[in-house]
Design an enzyme around this catalytic site. Structure first.
Site, PDB file in Angstrom:
ATOM      1  N   LYS A  86      -8.584  64.964 -22.536  1.00  0.00           N
ATOM      2  CA  LYS A  86      -7.392  64.722 -23.581  1.00  0.00           C
ATOM      3  C   LYS A  86      -8.160  64.918 -25.032  1.00  0.00           C
ATOM      4  O   LYS A  86      -9.176  64.174 -25.479  1.00  0.00           O
ATOM      5  CB  LYS A  86      -6.572  63.412 -23.543  1.00  0.00           C
TER       6      LYS A  86
HETATM    7  O1  G3P Z   1       0.020  59.335 -22.868  1.00  0.00           O
HETATM    8  C1  G3P Z   1       0.561  59.018 -24.215  1.00  0.00           C
HETATM    9  C2  G3P Z   1       1.055  57.789 -24.153  1.00  0.00           C
HETATM   10  O2  G3P Z   1      -0.041  56.744 -23.508  1.00  0.00           O
HETATM   11  C3  G3P Z   1       1.744  57.228 -25.322  1.00  0.00           C
HETATM   12  O3  G3P Z   1       2.871  56.326 -24.921  1.00  0.00           O
HETATM   13  O4  G3P Z   1       4.269  54.421 -24.428  1.00  0.00           O
HETATM   14  O5  G3P Z   1       2.109  54.369 -25.945  1.00  0.00           O
HETATM   15  O6  G3P Z   1       4.100  55.533 -26.474  1.00  0.00           O
HETATM   16  P1  G3P Z   1       3.564  55.079 -25.571  1.00  0.00           P
END
Ligand code: G3P
Length: 225
Positions: A86
């Site tokens: 990533k």
């Molecule tokens: O993969 C991206 C992700 O981890 C962001 O998710 O739930 O932290 O907004 P969140």
């Protein structure tokens, strides 16, 4: 649509891999930090659980192209071929994605908030682009619409790049993108469990078992055959 777990919790990953048709695990530095463990240790554990046949996503940490490339080479050498690196979708990130493409290292342009950011990552050669649906919503924009636009761009221009929608608050957001034809989603464990969590379903499941027991006094077909 591919389905990934967006978590590094070992017990949760074990449970979900056992139950659901999961394609792999995505991580980022924040997810790793939540475990409180050494990244090498936790990522190796995840690789062991998911096997070589499922995909592991590991994020490069530096923000300059050279540093990202060095991280990427090491990540793939350590965690195996079926590992996607990533890379933040920033100018230095696009440069790194281009160079890694030439080396045959697979990448995901992450932290994507706009369709044109996704376009640049795809054109640079990323295998995946990851729009953050819920975080876009929280900025006052519409994460689902942004993601659909990104999907349209990939299809209309024939980019060999899968939209990997991330950052979900609920299963309905996933449903909308699944219907639209988005290629992949990555979700926290509770969001995946919610695909099937429903009291109406639970009741029918229970009723069938109870009715069979009432009829036969047994708990399974094998006991009556
Ligand atoms: O993969 C991206 C992700 O981890 C962001 O998710 O739930 O932290 O907004 P969140």
């Amino acid at each position: 649509m591919k389905l990934f777990i967006d978590d590094a919790d070992i017990e949760a990953i074990k449970r979900l891999i056992d139950l659901y048709p999961i394609d792999g695990v995505t991580t980022n530095p924040t997810i790793l930090a939540r475990t409180g463990k050494e990244p090498k240790e936790v990522l190796s554990e995840i690789r062991t659980i998911i096997g070589e046949e499922r995909t592991l996503f590991v994020q490069a940490v530096p923000l300059d192209a050279e540093g990202i490339i060095e991280d990427a080479r090491k990540i793939v050498a350590y965690f195996g071929k079926n590992t996607i690196v990533k890379i933040p979708s920033i100018p230095e990130g696009f440069k790194a994605i281009r160079e890694l493409k030439i080396e045959g290292i697979h990448t995901c342009g992450t932290i994507v908030y706009t369709p044109l950011q996704g376009y640049l990552a795809a054109k640079a050669g990323a295998d995946y682009v990851a729009p953050y649906v819920n975080r876009i919503d929280n900025m006052g924009y519409d994460g689902i619409t942004v993601t659909k636009k990104m999907q349209d761009i990939m299809e209309n221009h024939g980019y060999d790049c899968t939209v990997l929608a991330a950052s979900f608050r609920n299963s309905n957001q996933v449903l909308e993108l699944c219907e639209y034809g988005v290629g992949a989603v990555t979700c926290a464990t509770d969001v995946i469990d919610n695909f099937v969590k429903n009291v109406a379903i639970d009741k029918v499941v229970d009723d069938f078992v109870k009715d069979f027991e009432k009829l036969t006094g047994k708990h399974s077909m094998k006991d009556v055959l």
